[in-house]
Enzyme design. Structure first.
Site, mmCIF file in Angstrom:
data_model
loop_
_atom_site.group_PDB
_atom_site.id
_atom_site.type_symbol
_atom_site.label_atom_id
_atom_site.label_comp_id
_atom_site.label_asym_id
_atom_site.label_seq_id
_atom_site.Cartn_x
_atom_site.Cartn_y
_atom_site.Cartn_z
ATOM 1 C CE LYS A 91 -28.792 -32.649 -3.849
ATOM 2 N NZ LYS A 91 -30.255 -32.367 -3.678
ATOM 3 C CB THR A 124 -33.580 -30.486 -4.336
ATOM 4 O OG1 THR A 124 -34.072 -29.214 -3.907
ATOM 5 C CG2 THR A 124 -33.489 -30.498 -5.853
ATOM 6 C CE LYS A 141 -35.372 -26.065 -4.886
ATOM 7 N NZ LYS A 141 -35.130 -26.846 -3.676
#
Length: 293
Positions: A232, A88, A164
């Protein structure tokens, strides 16, 4: 097919094993060493970039920059290599990678995955793939070896990264929603196991609720996907929202709450620990009491 892999963490190991099982020739480099049965380990990341396809499972933009882009490895790779990033990463960095690969005579594909390490090991990941149609067709056998389903999201690689990031954002919203529901139901005497039985047996019988209700019910947050990585990903979602001009209040709320859970000492625990933090603080306990931090 000759396939290189850079990054054999908890997800990369399962992906590599399934590529071997499907009959591909797999070589790999990993910063911390290690082995996977049937995979040839190489001494440098450049050696993993001499085949037809390269998969990387490096956890963030900065790591790809440090390991691959900064040292100039794109220019050292076999011309025509298709580089598939399955981690990701940010939409902005995916756009940069498209241009860098084109300049180096390579092709870039984004194929981030949905699933925890056990799903990767079972070869049942949902793969969100986007990139040039010819490249997607070529890497399709490799993607299918590790996937329950491959989702073709079109010719622009960053589209897959946006999808995503959006999915991970929704998972954190589900985790926080379950935590707040536990606070309400337990306040009037319904234990969380009983509440989750009702929840799953009525309106919420889907994989995310099934997985994380079990984690929350037990209050056990051993790492599957670390809270630091969840934080994150919420930062990446906030960056996309800012770039689009969108005001996303739920995203802002879960971003703040995940940050608080990490700051309380839970960064290395599963990101479901955000629920433990919410439940503890709502009941006046400390985050340490609820999460063992």
């Amino acid at each position: 097919m000759k396939i290189g892999i850079i990054g054999l963490g908890s997800m990369g190991r399962g992906m590599a094993a399934n590529l071997v099982q499907a009959g591909h020739e797999v070589v790999a480099w990993n910063r911390s060493g290690g082995e996977v049965a049937g995979v040839t380990m190489v001494a440098t990341p450049a050696e993993a970039m001499q085949g037809e396809v390269l998969f990387t499972m490096l956890s963030q933009d900065e790591t790809i920059e440090e390991v691959i882009v900064g040292p100039g490895l794109l220019e050292q790779a076999t011309k025509g290599l298709i580089h598939v990033v399955s981690a990701t990463i940010s939409v902005a960095y995916a756009k940069k990678l498209v241009d860098l690969h084109k300049a180096a005579g390579l092709t870039y594909v984004s194929a981030p995955v949905l699933g925890r390490p056990d799903v990767a090991a079972a070869g049942k990941l949902n793969v969100l793939a986007a990139g040039p149609a010819e490249a997607l067709a070529k890497v399709s056998p490799a993607l299918e070896a590790m996937a329950g389903k491959v989702w073709d999201l079109g010719p622009e690689a960053p589209t897959a990264n946006a999808v995503k990031i959006a999915c991970n954002m929704m998972i954190t919203m589900a985790i926080e929603g379950m935590a707040e529901a536990v606070v309400l139901s337990e306040s009037e005497g319904c234990g969380r196991e009983q509440f989750f039985e009702v929840m799953l047996g009525t309106l919420f019988g889907c994989r995310v609720y099934e997985n994380y209700s079990g984690i929350i019910a037990k209050g056990e947050y051993q790492p599957g996907f670390k809270a630091t990585l969840g934080l994150k990903d919420l930062r990446l979602a906030s960056e996309v929202a800012k770039a689009s001009g969108g005001d996303l209040p739920m995203l802002a709320a879960v971003h703040k709450r995940m940050g608080e859970a990490v700051e309380a000492g839970n960064g290395d625990k599963d990101w479901g620990v955000m629920a433990g933090y919410t439940i503890a603080t709502a009941k006046g306990a400390t985050a340490k009491d609820a999460t063992g931090g």
